[in-house]
Design a protein around this motif. Structure first.
Motif, PDB file in Angstrom:
ATOM      1  N   VAL A   1      -7.413  48.540 -64.434  1.00  0.00           N
ATOM      2  CA  VAL A   1      -8.752  48.755 -63.871  1.00  0.00           C
ATOM      3  C   VAL A   1      -9.679  47.608 -64.268  1.00  0.00           C
ATOM      4  O   VAL A   1     -10.453  47.106 -63.449  1.00  0.00           O
ATOM      5  CB  VAL A   1      -9.336  50.103 -64.326  1.00  0.00           C
ATOM      6  CG1 VAL A   1     -10.766  50.265 -63.804  1.00  0.00           C
ATOM      7  CG2 VAL A   1      -8.478  51.261 -63.845  1.00  0.00           C
ATOM      8  N   GLU A   2      -9.602  47.186 -65.525  1.00  0.00           N
ATOM      9  CA  GLU A   2     -10.451  46.071 -65.977  1.00  0.00           C
ATOM     10  C   GLU A   2     -10.215  44.824 -65.136  1.00  0.00           C
ATOM     11  O   GLU A   2     -11.162  44.103 -64.794  1.00  0.00           O
ATOM     12  CB  GLU A   2     -10.177  45.773 -67.451  1.00  0.00           C
ATOM     13  CG  GLU A   2     -10.774  46.799 -68.398  1.00  0.00           C
ATOM     14  CD  GLU A   2     -10.415  46.546 -69.844  1.00  0.00           C
ATOM     15  OE1 GLU A   2     -11.133  47.047 -70.724  1.00  0.00           O
ATOM     16  OE2 GLU A   2      -9.394  45.847 -70.102  1.00  0.00           O
ATOM     17  N   ALA A   3      -8.955  44.554 -64.803  1.00  0.00           N
ATOM     18  CA  ALA A   3      -8.639  43.385 -63.977  1.00  0.00           C
ATOM     19  C   ALA A   3      -9.281  43.500 -62.594  1.00  0.00           C
ATOM     20  O   ALA A   3      -9.690  42.494 -61.998  1.00  0.00           O
ATOM     21  CB  ALA A   3      -7.128  43.224 -63.848  1.00  0.00           C
ATOM     22  N   LYS A   4      -9.381  44.723 -62.078  1.00  0.00           N
ATOM     23  CA  LYS A   4      -9.968  44.952 -60.754  1.00  0.00           C
ATOM     24  C   LYS A   4     -11.484  44.730 -60.748  1.00  0.00           C
ATOM     25  O   LYS A   4     -12.038  44.258 -59.751  1.00  0.00           O
ATOM     26  CB  LYS A   4      -9.680  46.379 -60.288  1.00  0.00           C
ATOM     27  CG  LYS A   4      -8.215  46.693 -60.038  1.00  0.00           C
ATOM     28  CD  LYS A   4      -7.768  46.276 -58.659  1.00  0.00           C
ATOM     29  CE  LYS A   4      -8.334  47.160 -57.582  1.00  0.00           C
ATOM     30  NZ  LYS A   4      -7.822  46.801 -56.228  1.00  0.00           N
ATOM     31  N   VAL A   5     -12.155  45.092 -61.854  1.00  0.00           N
ATOM     32  CA  VAL A   5     -13.619  45.121 -61.842  1.00  0.00           C
ATOM     33  C   VAL A   5     -14.261  44.078 -62.745  1.00  0.00           C
ATOM     34  O   VAL A   5     -15.491  43.986 -62.788  1.00  0.00           O
ATOM     35  CB  VAL A   5     -14.128  46.527 -62.239  1.00  0.00           C
ATOM     36  CG1 VAL A   5     -13.515  47.600 -61.354  1.00  0.00           C
ATOM     37  CG2 VAL A   5     -13.840  46.832 -63.718  1.00  0.00           C
TER      38      VAL A   5
END
Length: 261
Positions: free
Chosen positions: A39-43
């Motif tokens: 998720v961190e990579a996405k946002v």
């Protein structure tokens, strides 16, 4: 000899159970960490941007609504709903948190409407929908904060700080949240629930009750959550009460997201 063999067998079985539980916990933690990184990579590229900046990029035609923060979180993650499955088969519920300049959430966090009949009919805690919800779902928090100087700003000027995915701690679930469930059942089944009219200074009459409130145990509570004051439900004991929702206390949510700030 038989007694000694039985004892050794019990010790061995207990050791296996402990080791199995340990590896299940480790496996769950690794899956949660992997989902957090995904998720961190996405946002990540949105961290530090204002709500307005993110809206301009992802939702330029978005109409102003109460669901603004949720809609922004969905757009960043590229999902259409609030429930989804993250990598690692983690059933997830998306929640947004608006944090004030002092680092505290602006409000408590609402969840499902309370089904009093189901709560009272449940044969045990593990069979209740409230337990199953928090036992089987991770919470994915999208955190937005006002300027750290403490000055209150418009919603569009709030800054996206990051995300945190977390299961409710087993102790908090089986003690703090269960304590709310136990108390609600006790009040209803023992006919100790009180619903009384209270006249405010303005002259308006509101109905007060002794269901677990925000000061109950520091973790969770109930409060009205119907469409309006006339949205009422009938309890298993025949009483009527305003429809209620289950909430996590703001100070408890603050603990869950602390390492984001």
């Amino acid at each position: 000899m038989s007694t000694m063999q039985d004892l050794l067998s019990d010790i061995l079985n207990l050791s296996i159970i402990i080791k199995l539980g340990f590896w299940i916990m480790v496996g769950s933690t690794e899956k949660l960490d992997a989902a957090q990184h995904w998720v961190e990579a996405k946002v990540q590229r949105y961290v530090g941007q204002t709500v307005q900046e993110i809206k301009d990029e992802l939702m330029p035609d978005e109409v102003e609504s109460k669901a603004k923060f949720v809609n922004i979180a969905r757009a960043m993650l590229e999902v259409s709903g609030n429930r989804f499955v993250l990598p690692g088969d983690i059933n997830t519920v998306l929640k947004t948190v608006r944090v004030m300049g002092n680092g505290q959430p602006a409000e408590s966090m609402s969840f499902m409407r309370v089904d009093f009949q189901e709560w009272c009919d449940s044969t045990d805690w593990q069979s209740c929908s409230l337990y199953k919800y928090f036992d089987t779902h991770a919470l994915l928090f999208f955190v937005f904060q006002q300027y750290t100087g403490g000055k209150r700003v418009l919603d569009d000027e709030m800054v996206f700080k990051g995300i945190k995915i977390k299961y409710i701690d087993s102790y908090d679930l089986n003690h703090g949240i269960k304590q709310v469930w136990d108390e609600v059942r006790r009040l209803i089944l023992d006919n100790e629930l009180e619903v009384l009219p209270v006249t405010q200074k303005s002259g308006k009459v509101i109905m007060k009750n002794n269901l677990p409130s925000g000061s109950f145990n520091g973790i969770a509570h109930l409060r009205p959550g119907g469409a309006n004051g006339m949205d009422r439900v009938t309890l298993p004991n025949g009483m009527e009460i305003a429809r209620q929702r289950f909430w996590l206390n703001a100070e408890y949510v603050s603990e869950l997201i602390q390492d984001v700030l």
